[in-house]
Structure formats: C-alpha cells, structure tokens
Enzyme design. Structure first.
Site, PDB file in Angstrom:
ATOM      1  N   GLU A  99     -25.831  28.121  22.916  1.00 21.24           N
ATOM      2  CA  GLU A  99     -25.391  28.029  24.299  1.00 21.24           C
ATOM      3  C   GLU A  99     -23.727  28.025  24.057  1.00 21.24           C
ATOM      4  OE1 GLU A  99     -26.756  25.907  27.345  1.00 21.24           O
ATOM      5  OE2 GLU A  99     -28.665  26.406  27.119  1.00 21.24           O
ATOM      6  N   TRP A 130     -30.261  24.939  40.839  1.00 19.61           N
ATOM      7  CA  TRP A 130     -29.395  24.808  39.250  1.00 19.61           C
ATOM      8  C   TRP A 130     -27.923  24.883  39.483  1.00 19.61           C
ATOM      9  CZ3 TRP A 130     -32.986  22.675  36.314  1.00 19.61           C
ATOM     10  CH2 TRP A 130     -32.743  22.418  34.960  1.00 19.61           C
ATOM     11  N   ASP A 131     -27.288  24.817  38.124  1.00 17.92           N
ATOM     12  CA  ASP A 131     -25.855  24.967  38.645  1.00 17.92           C
ATOM     13  C   ASP A 131     -25.321  26.203  38.522  1.00 17.92           C
ATOM     14  OD1 ASP A 131     -26.323  25.447  35.851  1.00 17.92           O
ATOM     15  OD2 ASP A 131     -24.861  23.925  35.092  1.00 17.92           O
ATOM     16  N   ASN A 172     -35.305  22.635  26.938  1.00 18.23           N
ATOM     17  CA  ASN A 172     -33.954  22.809  26.607  1.00 18.23           C
ATOM     18  C   ASN A 172     -33.330  21.530  26.998  1.00 18.23           C
ATOM     19  OD1 ASN A 172     -31.307  24.355  27.470  1.00 18.23           O
ATOM     20  ND2 ASN A 172     -31.445  23.193  29.545  1.00 18.23           N
ATOM     21  N   GLU A 173     -32.579  21.035  26.198  1.00 14.55           N
ATOM     22  CA  GLU A 173     -31.648  19.754  26.224  1.00 14.55           C
ATOM     23  C   GLU A 173     -32.396  18.456  26.168  1.00 14.55           C
ATOM     24  OE1 GLU A 173     -28.758  21.222  28.875  1.00 14.55           O
ATOM     25  OE2 GLU A 173     -27.606  22.393  27.499  1.00 14.55           O
TER      26      GLU A 173
END
Ligand code: BMA
Length: 825
Positions: free
Chosen positions: A500, A187-188, A402-403
């Site tokens: 967020e 992930w980032d 999520n998103e």
C-alpha cells in the site's frame, strides 16, 4: 421412500432465475418498523436501492444525501414475500440464504426458523416441518448500527476500540462488533451507508439422502483433486503477462448407493510459494512470490467495494474494472480487508484474465472482540469463504486482516500500555488460533499471512506481533506520507514489498457534476469539505501540487475549480509514478542493506462513490490520469530514470521471460522547442529477463553541457528503449527542475481532429509547443484512451479512444476538452 436426489431446487427468487413454481406473489416488500413505509423490493437488494427505485429517496450519493438519509440505517426493516412451492415429499427441505446483510430473524409461515448476524455467511435453515404449498417468508432486520452499539455495551470486561469513526468521516460507531462490511460505517474514502438487505440469492432446496453444498478443488498441481490424482499437467495457469490462463473443463460425478450427481467445473493448475529467505548483503528476509516456480514481480493495486450498495455491482461493472486493471499492465489486486469477500464472478473473471488476488479476510484497522459467540461465527465465516473461494487459481494468498498487527504493535488506539497484553493475546486468538488454524486445515495450497503489513516469518518469531510491522527488511509495508516532497524518491522506504502507498486526487468534473450543483464547484465549499473524509486531505493535495506546479489562476471560478481538479490528478499521477518506478527499479539491488523489492500495489484501484480518494479509477469507471500513468509505469519493458547526487541513472526493467538486445535513446529538449538539442543512442545492450538493471549513467551537469544553453530549468531529458528502430516499452523522462520554475514553456495551442476507425476514434492532436500533462477529456462518454496525461514533444500525435458504448464523432467533438499544464497558470 424412493431415493430421490437433491437440490432439485426451486430457485424462488434472485439472479433472474425463476423456477416453474414462480408465481406473481413471489414479490418482495420491505417495510420499516412502524409500517409507515412499504415498498416493493428486489432480491438481491437492499433497503436504500428499494427506496430509490420507489422514488421515496433521491440518489443517496447526491451532495449531502449520505447525511440526510442516515435515518434509513437506524430504522429496522422487514422484508416479506409469499411464495408457492410445488408439493414436495422430500425428506428434507432447507431455506438457503446465500447472503443476509446482516442482523435478522427469519420466519416461514410465522414460525421462527433462524437468526442471522454475519453478512459473510451462507445460512441454511431447516424448514421441512413448516413449509406448505403457499408460504410467507419474513426476514426482520435489526439496524446494524443499533446492533453494533448493543454488542459494544454488552462487552463490559474491557473496551474494544476504535469506538467511532473519526468525525471527518461522518460515520457510525462500533463496526468491529458486527460481521459486516467494515467500511459501510464510513471510511477515509467512503460514505456511511450501513445497509440492510438480502444481498445474495435465496433458494429452497429439497433432498432425501445427501446434498452437495460445496464442490471445491485446489489449484496446486500434484494435489489431490476430488477422488482423482492428477499428475503435473502441461498447460498451467499463469498470471497475466507471464503466460496463458489455461484451465480444464471437467465433469465430476459423485455416486452414493447407485445414485449420482453430475457437475461441470473448470479446474486449474498452478503452484504458488511465498519466499522468505536470507538476502545477500541485507539483514532480514526476502518476501516474494513464485508462481509455477518462477519469481514474479507483483504489479497492481488495492481493490475496495465498487459501490456502497452491493446489488448495484453488476457483472459489467466488475468486468470493466478488472479489464481496466489488466489494460494498465497490472497482474495483481489485493482485495482489501475492510470491504467484502467479492462475488464469485469477480474471482472467475480474475481467473480468466490472469489477475492474481491477494485476499484479505474482512477485518480492518481495529481491535476485535474474541468472545466465544463472536469467534464461532468468525470460524463459520472463514470456513465458508475458504470453501467458496479456494478453487480459484487467481487467489495466491490468504491474509488475515488489514493493518491490525500494526494497530496492536504501535497502539493505534492509545489504550493504557498495561492493558496492551490483553489485546495482543486477543489478536493471536483471533487471527492465529482460529483463522489460521482453519485455513491450514482447509487449504494448504497457498501461503497465509497473519496481517498486512506484517514482517512474515519475523512476526511469527516475535509472537505474531512484530515490534515494527513496517520493517523494510521483512514482509510487506504500507507507506503514506503527504508532506514529504514526492519527487524525492529517497523519502520512500526501500522495502521488500510495497502493498500500500498512495496519494489522493479529485475525480474529474464530469463525474462530480452528476452529484453536485454549481454552488459546490469551488475548492473552498462545504461540498468540497463534505466529500473529503481524510483529515486535511484537500490541503495536502494542494500543498503537494504547489511544490512543483503553479497555482490555477483563472479568473473564471468554474475554470479555476476544474483546473484544481486537474492539478490534483497531475500531482497524484506523478507522485505514484516516481514511487512505483523506485520500487520496480529496486528489484535486483540491495543498497545500504535495503532493497530486493518484489511488489508494488498502490492504494487504491477503484472508488465507492464520487469523492476525493487515492483511486486511479473514478466511480463509474472513468480512468484518472494515474491510471494512464500506471499503464506506462507497469509496462513489461520500461526505462526508468532518476537522479542521485547530481548523476542521472537510467535502469532497464523487464518482466519478460527472455533477455532482449536493446539500445537506449536519450534526448535532451529545451522546453522552448520541439527539436531536441541533443540525441544519443547507446550500443546494443542486454536487457535481462525479469530484472531491473542500470544501463546508463551521466552527470547532469555534463548532460546539460551537451546541448544549447541548457540549464535544469530550461531542459528535460527524454529516453526510450529501441531495437532496429522499433521502440520497446513507453517513452519516459526525468524533469530536472520543478515545472513551476521551468523556463521556456509556452502556452501551447493544441487542436484536435477526430476520425473513426471501426469502433475506435482516432484523435489527431497538433500542438504549437511542448506540452506537459496533455489531458483529453470526453466528459461522460464511457471509454478509454490508449494514452493520456502525456508529455507532448512532437508536433503531431495520434491518440486512440476506445468507447465502451457506441458513440459518434459529433458527440466526441462536442465533449472533447484538452488541457495541458500551461493552460492552468
Ligand atoms: C490504508 C488502507 C485503508 C485506507 C488507506 C488510506 O491504510 O488500509 O485503511 O483507506 O490506508 O488512508
């Protein structure tokens, strides 16, 4: 056959519970595909931690080991064990697998009893006809990476992106094709460790007539609980900061044909509503939570998995992180949809501490396939997780992903626009027609959202995918911008609910030191690049920091590196302070049609490994400067200042249930002196309960005229709320210029004397000059200061350090380092 009951089970392994039939052979081994590696394994556990324990690999988090150990996840591993069973003449014998990670065939005595392909499912396989007195259990895994690629290849009708993680993340591909922790392919903020293993206990259960699989209650009062109707109780469960976390110990007896099972369970009562209704003076709808009928401002952060290897996430680690959230005055965490549904203990602790949980389902930042085989395991997963979790009063919301609404709505993966309707239809199929339908059947006691961010009712009106899911007049928003000046609050969206937002920083040196070597300790190094998974992340941090602070100039490269780490934390803490204070003060106002903000959950609370990220707590539990700032900016009573068009405003914010009569004390200091040049106190004024209101307004130019020869560069405004000489809430301040152009700041000499009071340490600091961002660091002595990263205006200040493990004054003296802003230029 006599009717005998149930689940008088042999817990063969796991969680340290050993039954009478445990025998030495009940030890696990794990072997790779060609048999060249064979090591002892623990259950619950995974291959990586087994190899580490067997010393076949080094710490997987060390330096570049995440790349070096990529082969582990590409191999296929087999877990095996032998176990004996007391003779059972039960009608049924089941093998229960509470959590298998992820794709495996399961055989008992060489007979295949089942397959697994979903990490989030509980599997129950009938082994009645294969079980003997001594048994061989084998769980043969297929690499998650291989499996995901095969699923992708088999999906020939149309591509389901994102395909691979961006190169900067050094991860694997097609994670959306496997029901596994989505961030385990990288992930980032996290490494790629697509684990294989048995991550939850395994049990054998034997029964004749019936078994009790789930015992659930729903926490809404007035709801039907088991077979008993409760009337509205007196003692409700309240979120942290709003009341007690009351619960009832109950004994539940279930009888059938004269046979019964008794269980004890703690039950709670509370109600939760998500209010979406017109807002006077504003287009759109409100978006806020009412708990037990009271509106609650949601304050907190986002939770990610606490380790790449779930078996390392101990109860102590969970407790420590969750307590840290509460200690920073948070009342809510969002369990983000790219990780795992957390362990039972996580939610139990949240119930106890009063931490509300916004619970995502585990789908993140991707399109997903909707073949019937995929939907079928998703349906099982959702049903299982709802039944496992719905009794917890802490969970206030189910959110489907999520998103992913945003990903479809704004075509993140640049699919040809002519094909977008396919993905839109798939989106509705998965999250609405399947996931939502199950939730509505299983649990009507808490609200459901189809995504985060979403426009809520408005998204539904637009067919579940809003044109702009980031609309500030509806639902929740995610907002990231690293190039705008974060001191300019006007750049932040005045949203209904910020679920967020964030800025990155680097962890402290003591955390990095454990997994790196001297050649890595440079901001320009391959290590620094390697650990950064967010494109341009290191540059962005530095650019943002240099807008307001001077560049570290030390000639000693190590000192310069440490100063840079410090500066990234200063920048992050200050940016998120400004942004969060903006959200909190926007609670009661609508300005140019925008406002009525009722939630601030910054990204992100914790870390999965030692690397730069948006977190406020480092891997290992150490608080970054941001976490100390959060303790202040989330304080129940807080004065907040900001400038608008040359006017300084101060708002009083209170989350308390009662009005307060307070005075505002405003002081102006010159940077060059610890004696204020002016100090004024207002008349007593009402700080309204659960609200944010302006209490002070003054033009900056007239404020500057009040004392000495103040200019924006030379002076700073400091304020606090008081009643009869007693301070309410923390001190706060507004900088009138960037600190790299501030005039009069001197390099302070700060000395410290450490004393002990019971298990706490008292550190008495003495400074020769005003010092911004004073940072106390005791290396890897675990613990927390009562305050840190503060603006030191007074000559003397006492700080308390609460160690999490016993330590000594000598150790503290050895490791204590004090840095403040002027030390680094
Ligand atoms: C958000 C999250 C995560 C990510 C974070 C920082 O959008 O949902 O996917 O880690 O941004 O980029």
């Amino acid at each position: 056959k006599p009717l005998r009951l149930l689940r008088l089970i042999l817990l063969i392994f796991g969680s340290g519970v050993l039954s009478a039939s445990y025998s030495p052979e009940s030890k696990w081994k794990v072997t790779n595909a060609n048999g060249s590696l064979r090591v002892a394994a623990e259950v619950p556990g995974c291959v990586h931690t087994a190899l580490l324990k067997a010393r076949l690999i080094e710490d997987p988090y060390y330096r570049f080991n995440d790349l070096i150990y990529g082969w582990i996840s590409h191999d296929n591993w087999t877990y095996s064990t032998t176990f004996s069973l007391q003779s059972t003449n039960s009608e049924w014998v089941n093998l229960i697998l509470e959590g298998i990670d992820t794709v495996a065939t399961v055989s008992v005595n060489k007979v295949l009893v089942g397959n697994t392909n979903n990490m989030f499912l509980r599997y129950s396989f009938d082994v009645t006809n294969v079980i003997k007195e001594v048994n061989v259990l084998e769980i043969a895994f297929t690499s998650a990476v291989t499996y995901a690629a095969a699923q992708w290849n088999a999906h020939t009708s149309y591509p389901v992106p994102p395909v691979c993680s961006p190169p900067v993340q050094k991860g694997e591909c097609h994670v959306n094709f496997i029901r596994k922790e989505q961030c385990s392919f990288s992930w980032d903020w996290g490494p790629s460790f697509p684990t294989q293993g048995i991550w939850k206990p395994i049990e054998i259960e034997a029964f004749d007539i019936f078994q009790l699989v789930y015992l659930t209650s729903v926490p809404s009062y007035g709801m039907f609980f088991m077979f008993v109707k409760y009337s509205v109780p007196v003692d409700l469960w309240w979120p942290h900061g709003h009341g007690e976390q009351n619960g009832y110990d109950t004994v539940i007896n279930i009888s059938m044909n004269g046979h019964s099972i008794e269980r004890r369970k703690k039950v709670y009562f509370r109600s939760v509503e998500l209010i979406q209704e017109p807002v006077p003076g504003s287009a759109g709808l409100s978006f806020y939570f009412k708990v037990n009928g009271q509106a609650v401002f949601i304050k907190g952060s986002n939770w990610i998995p606490a380790d790449s290897f779930q078996d390392r996430v101990t109860l102590d680690i969970l407790r420590n992180l969750l307590q840290s959230a509460v200690d920073a005055n948070m009342n809510t965490l969002r369990v983000w949809g790219g990780g795992v549904y957390e362990q039972d203990e996580f939610y139990k602790i949240c119930d106890e501490l009063g931490i509300m949980i916004w619970q995502d389902f585990m789908f993140a930042c991707a399109f997903y396939p909707v073949e019937e085989s995929f939907l079928e395991i998703v349906r099982k997963e959702i049903t299982h997780q709802l039944r496992r979790l719905k009794s917890h009063p802490s969970i206030i919301l189910w959110s489907a992903n999520n998103e992913n609404e945003a990903a479809v709505a704004t075509n993140w993966f640049s699919v040809p626009s002519s094909t977008l309707p396919i993905y839109m239809k798939d989106y509705v199929t998965l999250y609405v027609n399947n996931i939502r339908d199950i939730i509505i059947n299983e649990d009507k006691s808490r609200p459901f959202l189809s995504s985060s961010p979403t426009n809520g009712q408005e998204s539904i009106r637009e067919g579940w995918i809003a044109k702009n899911p980031y609309d500030t007049n509806y639902g929740d928003t995610h907002f990231y911008n690293y190039t705008n000046d974060c001191w300019d609050w006007k750049k932040f969206p005045k949203t209904r609910f910020a679920s967020e937002y964030g800025f990155q920083s680097w962890p402290s040196f003591s955390t990095l030191q454990k997994i790196s070597i001297p050649e890595d300790w440079d901001f320009i190094s391959s290590f620094t690049d390697h650990r950064q998974h967010h494109l341009k992340g290191n540059k962005e941090m530095i650019m943002q920091a240099y807008l307001h602070y001077s560049q570290p100039m030390s000639k000693d490269p190590l000192q310069k590196y440490k100063d840079t780490l410090y500066l990234t934390q200063v920048m992050q803490a200050q940016c998120i302070k400004i942004q969060t204070e903006f959200y909190r003060r926007s609670r009661n106002e609508v300005v140019e049609g925008k406002g009525h903000t009722m939630g601030a959950l910054y990204w992100q609370l914790n870390d999965i490994w030692q690397a730069p990220s948006w977190s406020s707590i480092e891997y290992g539990g150490k608080w970054k400067m941001l976490h100390y700032f959060a303790k202040s900016f989330f304080a129940p009573v807080l004065p907040v200042g900001f400038e608008d068009d040359g006017t300084l405003y101060i708002y009083a914010i209170s989350d308390l249930p009662k009005d307060l009569q307070l005075q505002l004390l405003v002081k102006v200091y010159q940077w060059s002196s610890m004696d204020p040049v002016c100090s004024t106190i207002t008349e007593s004024l009402v700080v309204k309960a659960e609200s944010a209101h302006p209490i002070y307004k003054e033009s900056v130019s007239s404020l500057l005229k009040t004392g000495g020869n103040c200019t924006r560069e030379r002076c700073v405004v400091v304020f606090s709320l008081q009643a009869y000489g007693k301070q309410y809430g923390p001190n706060n301040h507004v900088y009138l210029s960037s600190l790299n152009v501030a005039e009069g700041l001197k390099k302070p000499q700060i000395s410290a004397v450490i004393g002990q009071r019971k298990e706490d340490f008292i550190i008495t600091l003495k400074t020769t000059a005003i010092a911004p961002y004073v940072w106390l660091d005791v290396g890897d002595i675990p613990g927390q200061f009562d305050t840190n990263g503060f603006l030191m205006l007074e000559n003397l200040k006492n700080i308390t350090f609460l160690p999490w493990k016993p330590t000594t004054i000598a150790e503290m003296n050895k490791l204590l380092q004090i840095t403040s802003l002027m030390d680094i230029s």
